[in-house]
Design a protein around this motif. Structure first.
Motif, PDB file in Angstrom:
ATOM      1  N   THR A   1     -35.205  34.772   6.344  1.00 54.44           N
ATOM      2  CA  THR A   1     -34.472  35.252   7.512  1.00 54.44           C
ATOM      3  C   THR A   1     -33.728  36.536   7.167  1.00 54.44           C
ATOM      4  O   THR A   1     -33.346  36.747   6.019  1.00 54.44           O
ATOM      5  CB  THR A   1     -33.435  34.194   7.924  1.00 54.44           C
ATOM      6  OG1 THR A   1     -32.893  33.609   6.723  1.00 54.44           O
ATOM      7  CG2 THR A   1     -34.060  33.084   8.727  1.00 54.44           C
TER       8      THR A   1
ATOM      9  N   LYS B   1     -44.978  28.919  11.566  1.00 55.02           N
ATOM     10  CA  LYS B   1     -45.986  28.706  10.537  1.00 55.02           C
ATOM     11  C   LYS B   1     -47.307  28.270  11.182  1.00 55.02           C
ATOM     12  O   LYS B   1     -48.380  28.720  10.811  1.00 55.02           O
ATOM     13  CB  LYS B   1     -45.485  27.612   9.587  1.00 55.02           C
ATOM     14  CG  LYS B   1     -45.899  27.833   8.175  1.00 55.02           C
ATOM     15  CD  LYS B   1     -45.117  26.938   7.276  1.00 55.02           C
ATOM     16  CE  LYS B   1     -45.795  26.854   5.941  1.00 55.02           C
ATOM     17  NZ  LYS B   1     -45.051  26.018   5.020  1.00 55.02           N
TER      18      LYS B   1
ATOM     19  N   TYR C   1     -39.099  27.901  12.032  1.00 49.85           N
ATOM     20  CA  TYR C   1     -39.943  28.308  10.899  1.00 49.85           C
ATOM     21  C   TYR C   1     -41.263  27.529  10.906  1.00 49.85           C
ATOM     22  O   TYR C   1     -42.346  28.098  10.781  1.00 49.85           O
ATOM     23  CB  TYR C   1     -39.154  28.048   9.609  1.00 49.85           C
ATOM     24  CG  TYR C   1     -39.836  28.465   8.328  1.00 49.85           C
ATOM     25  CD1 TYR C   1     -39.726  29.765   7.859  1.00 49.85           C
ATOM     26  CD2 TYR C   1     -40.562  27.545   7.572  1.00 49.85           C
ATOM     27  CE1 TYR C   1     -40.325  30.142   6.662  1.00 49.85           C
ATOM     28  CE2 TYR C   1     -41.169  27.918   6.384  1.00 49.85           C
ATOM     29  CZ  TYR C   1     -41.046  29.219   5.927  1.00 49.85           C
ATOM     30  OH  TYR C   1     -41.641  29.573   4.748  1.00 49.85           O
TER      31      TYR C   1
ATOM     32  N   ARG D   1     -45.261  32.550   4.768  1.00 48.26           N
ATOM     33  CA  ARG D   1     -43.841  32.252   4.993  1.00 48.26           C
ATOM     34  C   ARG D   1     -43.334  33.152   6.114  1.00 48.26           C
ATOM     35  O   ARG D   1     -43.076  34.333   5.894  1.00 48.26           O
ATOM     36  CB  ARG D   1     -43.043  32.483   3.708  1.00 48.26           C
ATOM     37  CG  ARG D   1     -43.600  31.697   2.534  1.00 48.26           C
ATOM     38  CD  ARG D   1     -42.707  31.788   1.326  1.00 48.26           C
ATOM     39  NE  ARG D   1     -41.558  30.894   1.431  1.00 48.26           N
ATOM     40  CZ  ARG D   1     -40.682  30.678   0.454  1.00 48.26           C
ATOM     41  NH1 ARG D   1     -40.799  31.313  -0.686  1.00 48.26           N
ATOM     42  NH2 ARG D   1     -39.668  29.867   0.626  1.00 48.26           N
TER      43      ARG D   1
ATOM     44  N   PRO E   1     -34.707  28.161   5.831  1.00 52.02           N
ATOM     45  CA  PRO E   1     -35.639  29.130   5.257  1.00 52.02           C
ATOM     46  C   PRO E   1     -34.954  30.457   4.935  1.00 52.02           C
ATOM     47  O   PRO E   1     -34.219  30.999   5.754  1.00 52.02           O
ATOM     48  CB  PRO E   1     -36.697  29.301   6.344  1.00 52.02           C
ATOM     49  CG  PRO E   1     -36.663  28.013   7.082  1.00 52.02           C
ATOM     50  CD  PRO E   1     -35.239  27.563   7.069  1.00 52.02           C
TER      51      PRO E   1
ATOM     52  N   ILE F   1     -38.225  35.799   9.857  1.00 54.98           N
ATOM     53  CA  ILE F   1     -37.458  35.621  11.100  1.00 54.98           C
ATOM     54  C   ILE F   1     -36.309  36.620  11.131  1.00 54.98           C
ATOM     55  O   ILE F   1     -35.543  36.729  10.160  1.00 54.98           O
ATOM     56  CB  ILE F   1     -36.896  34.186  11.205  1.00 54.98           C
ATOM     57  CG1 ILE F   1     -38.028  33.167  11.162  1.00 54.98           C
ATOM     58  CG2 ILE F   1     -36.064  34.020  12.472  1.00 54.98           C
ATOM     59  CD1 ILE F   1     -37.571  31.724  11.052  1.00 54.98           C
TER      60      ILE F   1
ATOM     61  N   LYS G   1     -35.147  25.676  10.639  1.00 53.63           N
ATOM     62  CA  LYS G   1     -36.249  24.914  10.055  1.00 53.63           C
ATOM     63  C   LYS G   1     -37.355  24.677  11.081  1.00 53.63           C
ATOM     64  O   LYS G   1     -38.527  24.864  10.797  1.00 53.63           O
ATOM     65  CB  LYS G   1     -35.734  23.567   9.530  1.00 53.63           C
ATOM     66  CG  LYS G   1     -34.960  23.689   8.237  1.00 53.63           C
ATOM     67  CD  LYS G   1     -34.510  22.312   7.785  1.00 53.63           C
ATOM     68  CE  LYS G   1     -33.268  22.402   6.932  1.00 53.63           C
ATOM     69  NZ  LYS G   1     -32.490  21.162   6.959  1.00 53.63           N
TER      70      LYS G   1
END
Lengths: 655, 140
Positions: free
Chosen positions: B38, B130, B126, B8, B35, B11, B123
């Motif tokens: 953060t 990933k 993220y 995960r 997400p 950020i 999103k």
């Protein structure tokens, strides 16, 4: 900072259940209670309640806390509340940090309670890291001159002037045109009650003339502004009128003048000579003015008004000291491009301000005559120059709604029906926005027989000539895009508002402008007439489209804000400004070049020699200088590089 | 950490007190889920960001840094976007030089009502991070 041991209290709020239903507040307290510096950590139902506030105050005393974190809602709601709480307990209000775990955690991540809890822990840890390096700060106190400058003598500027004057504050009004009054003075009946625009203005003028603490400069422009909130030094340039006293033969003198140019007081509907006469009854000043942009100095006017006209008058520079500045420079009506809906191609296509000027002059009873032709059928085309769509090229467009136009058109429609029996009106619109009480005018216009035709913004109406009629061709969305060809005698383009041409003033004031080019407030709801430049307020349509009622409201608001600034005699500013560490500074001067406010200069520091220095009254605390300093010598008080670095490091740690 | 479990990305978000932080709050108000990995640090203006802070964030273990800039709404600076973009350009160079992938840095203007744009940015960023995998010095 210094050697004093940091003793931090941390308070995690449930916000009823708004936070605690998602974020495990016990876990948060458990996770942070052993962080360096934390002495006490608790969670509670409502930290902002009396009981919550008392809990903090009691703990500060009991545990000798010297810094406090509250983790709750957004700092926009309660940061100030809790700064005041710690101040009541005798702490410096800046030894406080507000962690946002509602808007930025429980609400945003209600789908993921575990991760939301981790985020809350990180946010609280950052707050603790911040306070580990925090220092007590004092507000910056500067003295204030009890006078206000108002730029623009339209209704907004005049209303603000009157309000301030009544509060005992000296007011200076600077108007670019030779007469005060702005747009409202140019038009006749205005909604909602049909009072004449110029009557409203002359009522204000009458009141202002009774005041001995108001000075109005016409034909005048701001030349420079120096200083800062409470202490501005303003220089204004006043152009001569070339009339030193009244002349009894004004009719004659305007006839003898050979110049004819479009008259700005009738939106160009009439022509005027180079001598501009007072444009409305009760106008201020009463003296005419000679327009040097059109005058050829033929001196024929001297033959008529020899004792009144004086061409030896010179420009004056006047210096003023003021504590605050209200910018109320108004708007200009959108001017359609040549060919836009036939404008300037067909004489029978005019704008709404032009129609209003014509109506103001032609009291000619029961017939509306334009270009020598009686108008029986007329079409309004709405949203001209407002709510425009990008065309792909780089043309400037106005994407906003101009707000006043639907209402003004509805009011005009009613007037036309009342005045001209048998007139037929077609309202070709995109959307009707007669908000609030104005809706009643819409209803009335409908009942009186106005026909409404809705056009598609992607397929706007077309205007062309067919014999002696203009044709408005439009697909009506209300009748399943049936194509209509409406023959009319007059097309009125309902034009919106644009920001005034203020290039020179913008260079001087550097007020922030938003989308659309109007001046930008700090916050539309919380600080609606303030700008980010301390001491600078905005009023009226300079801020964005408004009708006259809304302009007057904002003018009174700006006046109250300006008074709040200057009446105390001093001003307290937030301490979040840049400062230089003279030990580190290598005088690269990058910060001086970067600063948009001219707040940084070079100063001799005892023991360090010449280094950069920030004038705290000029600095707005944007931090742009912080980013460019090659050695990190310039920082923001209350948000130092060390604080930020520690916050980054702390929040990166695994939870 | 997180070994054995799904990666995960973490950020770091830089927001601004008067504009983008308000927009981020608004996303929360509307319960727009983005997400939760953060962390948000608020500044007066995005032009304040020292490029080395961004490098420091990656070195400290953040997988990505998102700068929620003021854009044209900045109440301090008319040319805020240009200034912030300059900081980002410098940061891109700096992280590359230090062996980090420049894709780990993203900047976008977030206005005070930009709830949906912000949550979409988060999103997408993220998901992108990933794919990049956990931050590692020397990854390029």
């Amino acid at each position: 900072m210094g050697n004093e041991e940091r003793r931090i209290g941390v308070y995690v709020c449930w916000c009823g259940g708004n936070i605690s239903d998602v974020v495990n507040v016990e876990k948060v307290v458990e996770a942070i209670k052993n962080e360096a510096g934390v002495v006490v950590a608790r969670h509670f139902m409502f930290m902002c309640s009396e009981a919550g506030q008392k809990m903090i105050i009691d703990d500060i005393k009991k545990y000798k806390l010297n810094a406090v974190v509250v983790a709750s809602c957004s700092p926009k709601l309660h940061e100030l509340t809790f700064r005041n709480v710690v101040a009541r307990a005798g702490l410096n209000p800046y030894m406080y940090y507000h962690a946002n775990i509602r808007e930025q955690s429980s609400w945003a991540h209600s789908n993921d309670p575990e991760e939301a809890t981790r985020k809350a822990i990180r946010h609280v840890r950052m707050a603790i890291a911040y306070l580990r390096h925090a220092e007590p700060l004092e507000k910056i106190r500067v003295s204030a001159t009890p006078s206000v400058l108002i730029i623009g003598g339209g209704i907004s500027g005049l209303k603000a002037a009157l309000d301030l004057s009544r509060m005992g504050i000296n007011v200076y009004v600077v108007e670019k045109q030779p007469f005060i009054g702005g747009h409202l003075a140019k038009i006749g009946s205005i909604y909602p009650y049909g009072r004449k625009g110029w009557e409203v203005v002359s009522t204000l003028v009458k009141e202002l003339r009774k005041r001995d603490n108001v000075v109005i400069y016409t034909n005048a422009e701001v030349e420079s502004v120096k200083g800062f909130i409470g202490n501005f030094e303003v220089s204004i340039r006043v152009k001569p009128r070339y009339f030193k006293r009244m002349c009894k033969r004004l009719d004659e003198v305007t006839k003898v003048c050979p110049i004819r140019v479009p008259d700005e007081y009738s939106y160009g509907v009439k022509k005027r000579s180079a001598i501009i006469l007072p444009p409305y009854p009760g106008a201020y000043p009463e003296l005419p003015a000679i327009d040097m942009n059109s005058c050829t100095k033929c001196m024929k006017c001297l033959e008529v008004c020899k004792d009144s006209i004086d061409f030896s008058q010179e420009e004056q520079i006047i210096k003023l000291k003021v504590g605050s500045i209200i910018t109320a420079t108004g708007f200009k009506p959108y001017r359609p491009k040549e060919g836009e809906f036939g404008y300037k191609v067909y004489g029978e296509v005019i704008t709404l301000p032009e129609l209003l000027s014509i109506l103001k002059q032609s009291d000619s009873k029961d017939r509306l005559v334009i270009n020598g032709k009686e108008v029986k059928d007329l079409a309004f085309i709405y949203c001209v120059g407002s709510r425009q769509k990008p065309k792909g090229n780089n043309d400037k467009i106005n994407t906003y709604c101009s707000r006043y136009c639907c209402n003004a058109t509805m009011f005009t429609a009613i007037k036309l029906f009342e005045r001209y029996r048998g007139i037929r009106q077609y309202h070709v619109y995109r959307d009707i926005r007669t908000y609030g009480k104005n809706e009643l005018m819409y209803e009335k216009a409908c009942k009186m027989g106005a026909v409404f035709v809705k056009y598609d913004e992607n397929d706007p109406p077309k205007v062309y000539r067919n014999n002696n009629k203009l044709i408005v061709k439009v697909k009506d969305l209300l009748t399943e895009r049936e194509e209509l060809e409406i023959p009319v005698d007059l097309v009125v383009l309902v034009t919106g508002m644009e920001p005034n041409d203020n290039e020179k003033l913008n260079e001087i004031l550097k007020l922030p402008t938003g989308r659309g080019g109007f001046y930008q407030e700090v916050h539309p709801k919380l600080r609606p007439v303030e700008t980010t430049l301390a001491g600078f307020l905005i009023a009226g349509t300079a801020q964005g489209p408004k009708d006259s009622r809304e302009s007057l409201l904002s003018a009174s608001a700006a006046a109250a804000k300006a008074a709040g600034t200057v009446l105390k005699g001093f001003i307290e500013l937030e301490p979040f400004v840049a400062f230089v560490d003279p030990e580190k500074c290598e005088l690269s001067k990058t910060c001086i070049a970067e600063c948009p406010y001219g707040a940084i200069s070079v100063k001799n520091y005892e023991g360090f020699g010449k280094k950069a220095w920030v004038n705290p009254a000029l600095c707005k605390g944007c931090g742009s200088c912080v980013a460019v300093c090659p050695v990190g010598a310039i920082q923001i008080r209350g948000l130092t590089n060390k604080q930020i670095e520690d916050m980054i490091k702390t929040s990166a740690k695994e939870v | 950490m997180n070994e054995g479990s799904e990666f995960r990305p973490k950020i770091l978000v830089f927001s601004t007190n008067l504009i983008s932080d308000v927009g981020i709050d608004y996303a929360g108000l509307l319960h727009m889920h983005y997400p939760a990995t953060t962390s948000i640090i608020r500044l007066p203006c995005s032009s304040m960001i020292r490029p080395e802070w961004i490098l420091f964030a990656l070195e400290s273990g953040f997988d990505g840094v998102f700068v929620a800039a003021d854009g044209t709404d900045c109440p301090y600076l008319r040319d805020c976007t240009e200034r912030t973009a300059r900081r980002i350009d410098q940061a891109l160079e700096l992280v590359k030089k230090n062996g980090f992938r420049p894709e780990r840095i993203k900047m976008a203007a977030i206005c005070s009502v930009c709830a949906e744009p912000f949550s979409n940015h988060m999103k997408n960023f993220y998901e992108m991070l990933k794919k990049l995998g956990p931050v590692k010095k020397g990854e390029i």
